[in-house]
Design a protein around this motif. Sequence first.
Motif, PDB file in Angstrom:
ATOM      1  N   VAL A 134     -25.148 -29.005  11.433  1.00 48.37           N
ATOM      2  CA  VAL A 134     -25.881 -29.323  10.202  1.00 48.37           C
ATOM      3  C   VAL A 134     -24.786 -29.439   9.052  1.00 48.37           C
ATOM      4  O   VAL A 134     -24.478 -28.202   8.513  1.00 48.37           O
ATOM      5  CB  VAL A 134     -26.912 -28.484   9.747  1.00 48.37           C
ATOM      6  N   PRO A 135     -24.497 -30.170   8.283  1.00 50.39           N
ATOM      7  CA  PRO A 135     -23.506 -30.013   7.363  1.00 50.39           C
ATOM      8  C   PRO A 135     -24.104 -29.598   6.145  1.00 50.39           C
ATOM      9  O   PRO A 135     -25.124 -29.814   5.440  1.00 50.39           O
ATOM     10  CB  PRO A 135     -23.191 -31.726   6.831  1.00 50.39           C
ATOM     11  N   LEU A 136     -23.363 -28.238   5.592  1.00 47.92           N
ATOM     12  CA  LEU A 136     -23.958 -27.616   4.463  1.00 47.92           C
ATOM     13  C   LEU A 136     -22.509 -27.332   3.359  1.00 47.92           C
ATOM     14  O   LEU A 136     -21.555 -27.793   3.665  1.00 47.92           O
ATOM     15  CB  LEU A 136     -24.038 -26.092   4.716  1.00 47.92           C
ATOM     16  N   PRO A 137     -23.111 -27.627   2.031  1.00 42.60           N
ATOM     17  CA  PRO A 137     -21.925 -27.657   1.012  1.00 42.60           C
ATOM     18  C   PRO A 137     -21.112 -26.422   0.901  1.00 42.60           C
ATOM     19  O   PRO A 137     -21.606 -25.316   1.143  1.00 42.60           O
ATOM     20  CB  PRO A 137     -22.682 -27.814   0.017  1.00 42.60           C
ATOM     21  N   LEU A 138     -19.856 -26.530   0.804  1.00 41.93           N
ATOM     22  CA  LEU A 138     -18.916 -25.417   0.716  1.00 41.93           C
ATOM     23  C   LEU A 138     -18.880 -24.950  -0.606  1.00 41.93           C
ATOM     24  O   LEU A 138     -18.183 -23.848  -0.847  1.00 41.93           O
ATOM     25  CB  LEU A 138     -17.414 -25.733   1.240  1.00 41.93           C
ATOM     26  N   GLY A 139     -18.885 -25.804  -1.679  1.00 37.45           N
ATOM     27  CA  GLY A 139     -18.792 -25.342  -2.962  1.00 37.45           C
ATOM     28  C   GLY A 139     -17.548 -25.014  -3.433  1.00 37.45           C
ATOM     29  O   GLY A 139     -16.506 -25.724  -3.173  1.00 37.45           O
ATOM     30  N   LEU A 140     -17.309 -23.691  -3.908  1.00 38.72           N
ATOM     31  CA  LEU A 140     -16.088 -23.238  -4.214  1.00 38.72           C
ATOM     32  C   LEU A 140     -15.349 -22.922  -3.160  1.00 38.72           C
ATOM     33  O   LEU A 140     -13.806 -22.956  -3.438  1.00 38.72           O
ATOM     34  CB  LEU A 140     -16.482 -21.860  -4.991  1.00 38.72           C
ATOM     35  N   LEU A 141     -15.606 -22.894  -2.143  1.00 33.58           N
ATOM     36  CA  LEU A 141     -14.808 -22.433  -0.848  1.00 33.58           C
ATOM     37  C   LEU A 141     -14.128 -23.818  -0.304  1.00 33.58           C
ATOM     38  O   LEU A 141     -13.431 -23.823   0.545  1.00 33.58           O
ATOM     39  CB  LEU A 141     -15.543 -21.819   0.293  1.00 33.58           C
ATOM     40  N   ASP A 142     -14.563 -25.097  -0.985  1.00 36.00           N
ATOM     41  CA  ASP A 142     -14.137 -26.361  -0.373  1.00 36.00           C
ATOM     42  C   ASP A 142     -12.602 -26.241  -0.721  1.00 36.00           C
ATOM     43  O   ASP A 142     -11.695 -26.957   0.350  1.00 36.00           O
ATOM     44  CB  ASP A 142     -14.755 -27.530  -1.090  1.00 36.00           C
ATOM     45  N   ALA A 143     -11.956 -25.806  -1.495  1.00 35.15           N
ATOM     46  CA  ALA A 143     -10.622 -25.671  -1.774  1.00 35.15           C
ATOM     47  C   ALA A 143      -9.655 -25.016  -0.908  1.00 35.15           C
ATOM     48  O   ALA A 143      -8.572 -25.327  -0.527  1.00 35.15           O
ATOM     49  CB  ALA A 143     -10.334 -25.164  -3.377  1.00 35.15           C
ATOM     50  N   PHE A 144     -10.532 -24.125  -0.144  1.00 35.21           N
ATOM     51  CA  PHE A 144      -9.685 -23.246   0.888  1.00 35.21           C
ATOM     52  C   PHE A 144      -9.610 -23.725   2.417  1.00 35.21           C
ATOM     53  O   PHE A 144      -9.045 -23.328   3.205  1.00 35.21           O
ATOM     54  CB  PHE A 144     -10.255 -21.926   0.704  1.00 35.21           C
ATOM     55  N   VAL A 145     -10.685 -24.664   2.551  1.00 33.27           N
ATOM     56  CA  VAL A 145     -10.920 -25.321   3.898  1.00 33.27           C
ATOM     57  C   VAL A 145     -10.160 -26.683   3.816  1.00 33.27           C
ATOM     58  O   VAL A 145     -10.174 -27.484   3.170  1.00 33.27           O
ATOM     59  CB  VAL A 145     -12.234 -25.651   4.422  1.00 33.27           C
ATOM     60  N   GLU A 146      -9.363 -26.644   5.011  1.00 36.19           N
ATOM     61  CA  GLU A 146      -8.663 -28.104   5.186  1.00 36.19           C
ATOM     62  C   GLU A 146      -9.498 -29.134   5.799  1.00 36.19           C
ATOM     63  O   GLU A 146     -10.494 -28.852   6.514  1.00 36.19           O
ATOM     64  CB  GLU A 146      -7.433 -27.833   6.205  1.00 36.19           C
ATOM     65  N   SER A 147      -9.218 -30.365   5.426  1.00 37.74           N
ATOM     66  CA  SER A 147      -9.790 -31.355   5.809  1.00 37.74           C
ATOM     67  C   SER A 147      -9.563 -32.086   6.852  1.00 37.74           C
ATOM     68  O   SER A 147      -8.434 -31.993   7.498  1.00 37.74           O
ATOM     69  CB  SER A 147     -10.163 -32.674   4.811  1.00 37.74           C
TER      70      SER A 147
END
Length: 147
Positions: A134-147
């Motif tokens: 289930v995809p959930l929004p990462l919000g502020l942590l999106d910058a720390f996760v590699e795509s």
Amino acid sequence: MYVRLFSAIWLLLCAWLAVLAWGFQAPFAYDPVGPRAYPLLLLALMGAGSLWLIIKPGMLEQRLDIPVAMRSALCVVVLLAYALTFELLGFVISTALATFALGLLFTGRPVPCAISAVLMGVLLYSLFDLLLDVPLPLGLLDAFVES
């Protein structure tokens, strides 16, 4: 008496909402269960709780005093803030903040509340995103996760 009256009204509301939720259909089959399973599960649990409060023997009359009313109102405010910050902050941070606030609201100690809040955010994200897909929004942590 008021608890049983409220429970009976809530049970009727749950039944009406279950009838509405039964008609939920997805435009395409993206999930084998479909979009109606989650609301029906929640409504069944709320209906069972309401039914239990209606038929519970020996129910004591409870008074709603000012501290209990304030705690209930603050709980609603925390849950509303959780819903409003869910996309902006992301699932992990908003869940951790809401868990911490609710823990303190229900007389928890700050350090155990903080530890359980971080664990709750990370573990629930792992459960939903990695195991249940289930995809959930990462919000502020999106910058720390590699795509």
